[in-house]
Scaffold this motif. Structure first.
Motif, PDB file in Angstrom:
ATOM      1  N   LEU A 339       0.825  -1.256  -0.078  1.00 37.59           N
ATOM      2  CA  LEU A 339       0.054   0.050   0.062  1.00 37.59           C
ATOM      3  C   LEU A 339       0.773   1.294   0.018  1.00 37.59           C
ATOM      4  N   LEU A 340       1.835   1.189   0.917  1.00 41.57           N
ATOM      5  CA  LEU A 340       2.757   2.257   0.748  1.00 41.57           C
ATOM      6  C   LEU A 340       3.382   2.655  -0.756  1.00 41.57           C
ATOM      7  N   LYS A 341       3.794   1.579  -1.204  1.00 43.04           N
ATOM      8  CA  LYS A 341       4.396   1.722  -2.631  1.00 43.04           C
ATOM      9  C   LYS A 341       3.294   2.075  -3.498  1.00 43.04           C
ATOM     10  N   LYS A 342       2.439   1.972  -3.349  1.00 39.27           N
ATOM     11  CA  LYS A 342       1.146   2.502  -4.259  1.00 39.27           C
ATOM     12  C   LYS A 342       1.161   3.962  -3.897  1.00 39.27           C
ATOM     13  N   ASN A 343       0.717   4.271  -2.741  1.00 41.16           N
ATOM     14  CA  ASN A 343       0.644   5.571  -2.168  1.00 41.16           C
ATOM     15  C   ASN A 343       1.812   6.565  -2.681  1.00 41.16           C
ATOM     16  N   LEU A 344       3.177   6.005  -2.531  1.00 39.34           N
ATOM     17  CA  LEU A 344       4.447   6.772  -2.893  1.00 39.34           C
ATOM     18  C   LEU A 344       4.050   7.217  -4.639  1.00 39.34           C
ATOM     19  N   GLU A 345       3.703   6.137  -5.363  1.00 39.38           N
ATOM     20  CA  GLU A 345       3.433   6.362  -6.646  1.00 39.38           C
ATOM     21  C   GLU A 345       2.647   7.300  -7.060  1.00 39.38           C
ATOM     22  N   GLU A 346       1.581   7.440  -6.423  1.00 40.89           N
ATOM     23  CA  GLU A 346       0.414   8.140  -6.611  1.00 40.89           C
ATOM     24  C   GLU A 346       0.721   9.576  -6.247  1.00 40.89           C
ATOM     25  N   LYS A 347       1.440   9.768  -5.325  1.00 36.68           N
ATOM     26  CA  LYS A 347       1.732  10.933  -4.607  1.00 36.68           C
ATOM     27  C   LYS A 347       2.912  11.419  -5.461  1.00 36.68           C
ATOM     28  N   LYS A 348       3.522  10.851  -6.255  1.00 35.90           N
ATOM     29  CA  LYS A 348       4.693  11.104  -7.153  1.00 35.90           C
ATOM     30  C   LYS A 348       5.979  11.422  -6.217  1.00 35.90           C
ATOM     31  N   ILE A 349       6.379  10.477  -5.325  1.00 35.70           N
ATOM     32  CA  ILE A 349       7.288  10.715  -4.361  1.00 35.70           C
ATOM     33  C   ILE A 349       8.363   9.933  -4.695  1.00 35.70           C
ATOM     34  N   SER A 350       9.571  10.350  -5.063  1.00 37.06           N
ATOM     35  CA  SER A 350      10.899   9.744  -5.480  1.00 37.06           C
ATOM     36  C   SER A 350      11.729   9.433  -4.188  1.00 37.06           C
ATOM     37  N   VAL A 351      11.926   8.060  -3.918  1.00 36.99           N
ATOM     38  CA  VAL A 351      12.554   7.566  -2.960  1.00 36.99           C
ATOM     39  C   VAL A 351      13.437   6.406  -3.228  1.00 36.99           C
ATOM     40  N   SER A 352      14.212   6.016  -2.507  1.00 35.35           N
ATOM     41  CA  SER A 352      14.896   4.658  -3.036  1.00 35.35           C
ATOM     42  C   SER A 352      14.587   3.416  -2.090  1.00 35.35           C
ATOM     43  N   ASN A 353      14.456   2.214  -2.702  1.00 40.87           N
ATOM     44  CA  ASN A 353      14.528   1.005  -1.932  1.00 40.87           C
ATOM     45  C   ASN A 353      16.234   0.304  -1.966  1.00 40.87           C
ATOM     46  N   ARG A 354      16.730   0.502  -0.808  1.00 43.12           N
ATOM     47  CA  ARG A 354      18.121  -0.089  -0.628  1.00 43.12           C
ATOM     48  C   ARG A 354      18.111  -1.051   0.524  1.00 43.12           C
ATOM     49  N   ALA A 355      18.426  -2.292   0.146  1.00 45.87           N
ATOM     50  CA  ALA A 355      18.435  -3.339   0.888  1.00 45.87           C
ATOM     51  C   ALA A 355      17.194  -3.556   1.829  1.00 45.87           C
ATOM     52  N   GLY A 356      16.159  -3.322   0.933  1.00 47.97           N
ATOM     53  CA  GLY A 356      14.863  -3.557   1.398  1.00 47.97           C
ATOM     54  C   GLY A 356      14.267  -2.384   2.527  1.00 47.97           C
ATOM     55  N   LYS A 357      15.010  -1.310   2.544  1.00 49.94           N
ATOM     56  CA  LYS A 357      14.616  -0.183   3.280  1.00 49.94           C
ATOM     57  C   LYS A 357      14.306   1.023   2.485  1.00 49.94           C
ATOM     58  N   LEU A 358      13.317   1.855   2.966  1.00 53.18           N
ATOM     59  CA  LEU A 358      13.077   3.120   2.327  1.00 53.18           C
ATOM     60  C   LEU A 358      13.807   4.038   2.680  1.00 53.18           C
ATOM     61  N   ARG A 359      14.623   4.413   1.598  1.00 54.49           N
ATOM     62  CA  ARG A 359      15.871   5.348   1.950  1.00 54.49           C
ATOM     63  C   ARG A 359      15.348   6.730   1.301  1.00 54.49           C
ATOM     64  N   VAL A 360      15.527   7.776   2.410  1.00 57.25           N
ATOM     65  CA  VAL A 360      14.967   9.320   1.890  1.00 57.25           C
ATOM     66  C   VAL A 360      16.549  10.123   2.080  1.00 57.25           C
ATOM     67  N   SER A 361      16.692  10.827   1.029  1.00 58.66           N
ATOM     68  CA  SER A 361      17.772  11.780   1.047  1.00 58.66           C
ATOM     69  C   SER A 361      17.101  12.996   0.509  1.00 58.66           C
ATOM     70  N   VAL A 362      17.364  14.325   1.452  1.00 62.75           N
ATOM     71  CA  VAL A 362      16.905  15.282   0.946  1.00 62.75           C
ATOM     72  C   VAL A 362      18.149  16.334   0.777  1.00 62.75           C
ATOM     73  N   ASN A 363      17.901  17.517   0.220  1.00 67.31           N
ATOM     74  CA  ASN A 363      18.869  18.738   0.251  1.00 67.31           C
ATOM     75  C   ASN A 363      17.994  19.768   0.045  1.00 67.31           C
ATOM     76  N   VAL A 364      18.844  21.013  -0.334  1.00 60.63           N
ATOM     77  CA  VAL A 364      18.222  22.320  -0.143  1.00 60.63           C
ATOM     78  C   VAL A 364      17.072  22.697  -1.071  1.00 60.63           C
ATOM     79  N   PHE A 365      16.984  21.870  -2.147  1.00 61.68           N
ATOM     80  CA  PHE A 365      15.798  22.042  -3.188  1.00 61.68           C
ATOM     81  C   PHE A 365      14.624  21.470  -2.421  1.00 61.68           C
ATOM     82  N   ASN A 366      14.472  20.820  -1.576  1.00 57.87           N
ATOM     83  CA  ASN A 366      13.377  20.120  -1.092  1.00 57.87           C
ATOM     84  C   ASN A 366      12.621  21.136  -0.013  1.00 57.87           C
TER      85      ASN A 366
END
Length: 385
Positions: A339-366
């Motif tokens: 369900l999370l995967k579906k919601n992320l896609e619908e909301k157009k949220i770009s994150v990474s799946n790394r070793a089975g974990k949801l990896r978030v990486s932000v910078n000053v453009f966020n």
């Protein structure tokens, strides 16, 4: 600092929380690259000094960022090239071993594994205590304890690429210095977004891909080689790396002397007239923002996300071992992954799946909205509220 999104051409409909995968292009870098393409229409406009002017400028900006002499900086095409250069100049003595992190990024692991295989040396893989739910304290302790007088080289990332875990580079560097081990650091996932001081951390070689936190191009990296690598052997014999290289009329009066310090380690065709302007603009902008400013912005930006996870009794890493710009989420137990995967896609949220974990990486453009939408997606993915 406020959000710097106006300096990028990001799609306004996308919430890009994935700088750890690849940074977006600065508008100034795009303009510099386009100008370089236009100049390339007429090669006669390229003068001999143009092969050296921008590389020198880039090295100076990187040196400012990591606190070193610009002459100790080399331009490389990739981290694997940088590791190979460093490891090719580390002498093995019988009975020595090498140390790498558990789940280290493949380029670092394979580079050190090859060095060990060639020298018939033991490769020690160091990780955290298995019974701990948070890893920072035990992992750093285990690294320090594993470094002994028999350690030839420690090759590790400054922060872990999977979860953003911060390592105590200052203590590790000091331990390496005490026992005589060479300290090689992959700074790809922190340099430009977190403090990096090669002198204070006693780093012998710092190797960085540029296309993440340095806002550079894919295909060009940058490295620092300290005093331990003075007089070493480069991977290749580029004509640009000789002391007479700027004298185009006399290149065949072969000068066997290399350029000063780390100049010998530059990749061939280091003057890349299309890619180098992109890296230059990235480094220029980071030094204007300052790493301290970037880190402070990222920590303030993500504070509501941490507060949300704490409200759900989610186990979080101690802040002293957490990166402000890169982290993986320990999701609440009632979050449905599909369900999370579906919601992320619908909301157009770009994150990474790394070793089975949801990896978030932000910078000053966020922006604050990016974090709010991520929290909304997490909350709407819970099965039992």
């Amino acid at each position: 600092m406020d959000s710097q999104k106006h300096l990028f051409s990001l799609d306004q409909a996308v919430h890009y929380l994935n700088c750890g995968s690849k940074s977006p292009l600065l508008k100034s870098a795009e303009e510099a690259a386009l100008a370089a393409l236009v100049r390339a229409r007429n090669p006669f406009k390229t003068k001999p000094e143009d092969f050296f002017t921008l590389p020198k400028e880039v090295k100076g900006r990187f040196a400012e960022l990591i606190n070193c002499d610009p002459l100790q900086v080399a331009l490389i095409p990739s981290t694997s090239y940088g590791f190979a250069t460093a490891l090719g100049n580390i002498t093995y003595k019988p009975g020595q071993h090498a140390i790498v992190l558990e789940d280290e990024f493949p380029s670092g692991y394979f580079s050190l594994k090859t060095w060990c295989d060639s020298n018939h040396a033991e490769l020690k893989v160091v990780g955290p205590d298995k019974e701990t739910t948070t890893q920072g304290e035990s992992w750093n302790k285990n690294i320090l304890e594993s470094i002994t007088p028999e350690t030839a080289v420690v090759l590790m990332s400054s922060v872990h690429w999977v979860n953003g875990l911060r390592f105590d580079l200052e203590s590790i560097g000091q331990k390496c210095k005490t026992v005589g081990a060479i300290f090689v650091v992959d700074g790809t996932q922190s340099t430009g977004a977190a403090e990096m001081d090669v002198k204070r951390f006693k780093i012998d070689a710092l190797i960085c891909a540029s296309y993440k936190w340095l806002f550079g191009p894919y295909g060009m990296g940058i490295a620092y080689y300290g005093h331990a690598f003075e007089g070493g052997e480069p991977l290749e014999e580029s004509w640009l790396n000789r002391t007479n290289s700027q004298d185009f009329a006399n290149l065949t009066k072969y000068d066997h002397e290399y350029a000063e310090d780390s100049g010998r380690y530059n990749v061939g065709e280091m003057s890349n007239f299309i890619l180098l302007p992109i890296l230059n603009e990235g480094l220029k902008q980071i030094n204007e923002w300052t790493v301290e400013g970037i880190e402070s912005y990222c920590r303030r930006l993500t504070a509501p996300l941490y507060d949300y996870l704490k409200s759900l009794d989610t186990e979080l890493e101690d802040e002293s071992y957490s990166s402000a710009h890169l982290f993986s989420l320990n999701l609440p137990e009632d979050v449905d992954p599909e369900l999370l995967k579906k919601n992320l896609e619908e909301k157009k949220i770009s994150v990474s799946n790394r070793a089975g974990k949801l990896r978030v990486s932000v910078n000053v453009f966020n922006t604050v909205e990016d974090i709010e939408v991520l929290i909304e997606s997490l909350e709407s993915s819970r099965l039992f509220k």
